[in-house]
Scaffold this active site. Structure first.
Site, PDB file in Angstrom:
ATOM      1  N   ARG A 133       0.883  -1.229  -0.051  1.00  0.00           N
ATOM      2  CA  ARG A 133       0.005  -0.038  -0.105  1.00  0.00           C
ATOM      3  C   ARG A 133       0.915   1.353   0.023  1.00  0.00           C
ATOM      4  O   ARG A 133       2.017   1.268   0.569  1.00  0.00           O
ATOM      5  CB  ARG A 133      -0.845   0.047   1.067  1.00  0.00           C
ATOM      6  CG  ARG A 133      -1.743  -1.210   1.429  1.00  0.00           C
ATOM      7  CD  ARG A 133      -2.557  -1.332   2.409  1.00  0.00           C
ATOM      8  NE  ARG A 133      -3.274  -2.244   2.628  1.00  0.00           N
ATOM      9  CZ  ARG A 133      -3.207  -3.545   3.134  1.00  0.00           C
ATOM     10  NH1 ARG A 133      -1.978  -3.752   3.822  1.00  0.00           N
ATOM     11  NH2 ARG A 133      -4.149  -4.686   3.295  1.00  0.00           N
ATOM     12  N   LYS A 158      -1.680  -2.450   7.503  1.00  0.00           N
ATOM     13  CA  LYS A 158      -2.953  -2.437   7.830  1.00  0.00           C
ATOM     14  C   LYS A 158      -3.275  -3.525   8.521  1.00  0.00           C
ATOM     15  O   LYS A 158      -3.142  -4.680   8.572  1.00  0.00           O
ATOM     16  CB  LYS A 158      -3.878  -2.405   6.606  1.00  0.00           C
ATOM     17  CG  LYS A 158      -5.367  -2.274   6.708  1.00  0.00           C
ATOM     18  CD  LYS A 158      -6.035  -2.063   5.599  1.00  0.00           C
ATOM     19  CE  LYS A 158      -7.497  -1.603   5.569  1.00  0.00           C
ATOM     20  NZ  LYS A 158      -8.210  -1.768   4.182  1.00  0.00           N
ATOM     21  N   HIS A 223      -2.531   3.127  -5.779  1.00  0.00           N
ATOM     22  CA  HIS A 223      -3.107   2.091  -5.566  1.00  0.00           C
ATOM     23  C   HIS A 223      -3.277   0.878  -6.500  1.00  0.00           C
ATOM     24  O   HIS A 223      -3.302  -0.297  -6.161  1.00  0.00           O
ATOM     25  CB  HIS A 223      -4.456   2.343  -4.592  1.00  0.00           C
ATOM     26  CG  HIS A 223      -4.755   0.935  -3.709  1.00  0.00           C
ATOM     27  ND1 HIS A 223      -3.960   0.874  -2.616  1.00  0.00           N
ATOM     28  CD2 HIS A 223      -5.657  -0.039  -3.862  1.00  0.00           C
ATOM     29  CE1 HIS A 223      -4.619  -0.295  -1.917  1.00  0.00           C
ATOM     30  NE2 HIS A 223      -5.668  -0.721  -2.630  1.00  0.00           N
ATOM     31  N   ARG A 226      -0.945  -1.671  -6.613  1.00  0.00           N
ATOM     32  CA  ARG A 226      -1.195  -3.063  -5.997  1.00  0.00           C
ATOM     33  C   ARG A 226      -2.090  -3.859  -6.504  1.00  0.00           C
ATOM     34  O   ARG A 226      -1.803  -5.037  -6.557  1.00  0.00           O
ATOM     35  CB  ARG A 226      -1.645  -2.489  -4.740  1.00  0.00           C
ATOM     36  CG  ARG A 226      -1.976  -3.718  -3.517  1.00  0.00           C
ATOM     37  CD  ARG A 226      -2.370  -2.979  -2.154  1.00  0.00           C
ATOM     38  NE  ARG A 226      -3.291  -3.741  -1.474  1.00  0.00           N
ATOM     39  CZ  ARG A 226      -2.583  -4.464  -0.620  1.00  0.00           C
ATOM     40  NH1 ARG A 226      -1.379  -4.683  -0.424  1.00  0.00           N
ATOM     41  NH2 ARG A 226      -3.163  -5.348   0.386  1.00  0.00           N
ATOM     42  N   HIS A 249      -3.703  -9.672   3.254  1.00  0.00           N
ATOM     43  CA  HIS A 249      -5.051  -9.963   3.266  1.00  0.00           C
ATOM     44  C   HIS A 249      -5.440 -10.812   4.394  1.00  0.00           C
ATOM     45  O   HIS A 249      -5.004 -11.719   4.513  1.00  0.00           O
ATOM     46  CB  HIS A 249      -5.942 -10.270   1.972  1.00  0.00           C
ATOM     47  CG  HIS A 249      -5.940  -9.053   1.027  1.00  0.00           C
ATOM     48  ND1 HIS A 249      -6.256  -9.321  -0.513  1.00  0.00           N
ATOM     49  CD2 HIS A 249      -5.884  -7.992   0.734  1.00  0.00           C
ATOM     50  CE1 HIS A 249      -5.984  -8.516  -1.237  1.00  0.00           C
ATOM     51  NE2 HIS A 249      -6.041  -7.147  -0.250  1.00  0.00           N
ATOM     52  N   TYR A 258      -9.100 -10.878  -7.675  1.00  0.00           N
ATOM     53  CA  TYR A 258      -8.307 -10.628  -8.676  1.00  0.00           C
ATOM     54  C   TYR A 258      -8.242 -11.645  -9.658  1.00  0.00           C
ATOM     55  O   TYR A 258      -7.761 -11.372 -10.948  1.00  0.00           O
ATOM     56  CB  TYR A 258      -6.723 -10.427  -8.154  1.00  0.00           C
ATOM     57  CG  TYR A 258      -6.376  -9.309  -7.451  1.00  0.00           C
ATOM     58  CD1 TYR A 258      -6.669  -7.946  -8.014  1.00  0.00           C
ATOM     59  CD2 TYR A 258      -6.386  -9.239  -5.838  1.00  0.00           C
ATOM     60  CE1 TYR A 258      -6.246  -6.896  -7.099  1.00  0.00           C
ATOM     61  CE2 TYR A 258      -6.312  -8.242  -5.035  1.00  0.00           C
ATOM     62  CZ  TYR A 258      -6.204  -7.084  -5.695  1.00  0.00           C
ATOM     63  OH  TYR A 258      -6.312  -5.846  -4.728  1.00  0.00           O
TER      64      TYR A 258
END
Length: 282
Positions: A133, A158, A223, A226, A249, A258
């Protein structure tokens, strides 16, 4: 809000909320109090209901912003006022599932070539080569790079989770050239003065300059690097589980989207119309 602000700040700190979440929750409660024109301890769930209706019908906020406002009100009632929180007829809004925009190989190459400086190129290459990120890229320390193990440590990403991502040979060469030119100390990409990290908005501006120079018309941002990283890995045969770990994640379902962006499954699948025409004699 005075004493109630202090109480909420303490409650947020005890819950270990991230700084951005704390700031957002405090802002929403201030807006709630200002809208209802009552002192905080006189707020009722009917006040909250009126405020949420205002946000929905007049302000027409996005799903995620509405949910954040609802969360903030719930937190204030339960954790600060110590009251039950039940607002009839209101539930968390479920946003539509949209697939992110990605860049193809040619667009990424053009973007990197159009970087305005070696620092900008190193910044953009780091985003694309690691899938980090933008806030994680800007906070990198020089000591986070391990050329012996060819890995980069992402410190407290995150969700306050540490993880490692790969350090590619190509990225390492660019970063070494950047270091020889700029000699950064501490932060890999320092901001003005050199004592703090580069701000996220400066990184986004570097991306925008390169995007305009490269003539990329898609609605993309930093972003998007990514998203492109993950999509291109899937197209190259990398497992979804591996990509989940690299991206940090929590849910595999988040990573699986994706697969819908990867073009190889589209190109490798025969349309039933093509099959029908092959079977039908001319």
């Amino acid at each position: 809000m005075g004493v109630f602000r202090d109480a909420m700040e303490q409650a947020l700190a005890l819950r270990g909320m991230a700084p951005k979440t704390c700031s957002a929750y405090l802002s929403w409660v201030r807006r709630l109090v200002r809208f209802c024109r009552v002192v905080p301890d006189q707020l009722t769930t009917e006040h909250v209901r009126a405020f949420l209706l205002h946000l929905t019908q007049e302000r027409k906020l996005s799903f995620s912003t509405f949910n954040q406002a609802l969360n903030a009100a719930r937190f204030f009632f339960v954790e600060v006022l110590k009251r039950p929180f039940v607002v009839e007829g209101f539930r968390y809004q479920k946003p539509p599932r949209r697939l992110p925009v990605v860049m193809n190989d040619d667009e990424v190459s053009r973007l990197l070539a159009a970087a305005a400086s070696l620092r900008d190129r190193a910044l953009l290459e780091t985003g694309y080569a690691t899938g980090m990120r933008v806030s994680e890229v800007t906070r990198l320390l020089i000591t986070d790079l391990d050329s012996g193990r060819m890995a980069i440590r992402v410190d407290q990403g995150k969700g306050r989770k540490d993880r490692y991502v790969m350090l590619s040979q190509s990225l390492l060469e660019t970063l070494r050239a950047y270091w020889r030119e700029s000699k950064p100390k501490g932060f890999l990409f320092p901001g003005l003065g050199g004592t703090k990290p580069l701000c996220v908005s400066a990184a986004q501006k570097a991306f925008d300059r390169a995007r305009l120079q490269a003539g990329i018309q898609k609605p993309v941002s930093f972003h998007t690097l990514r998203h492109s990283f993950a999509t291109h890995l899937i197209e190259n045969g990398t497992s979804v589980r591996t990509i989940q770990a690299l991206l940090g994640h929590r849910s595999l379902q988040t990573t699986e989207r994706y697969m819908h962006l990867a073009q190889n499954y589209l190109h490798q699948t025969t349309s039933p119309l093509d099959r029908l025409r092959k079977e039908t004699p001319a």
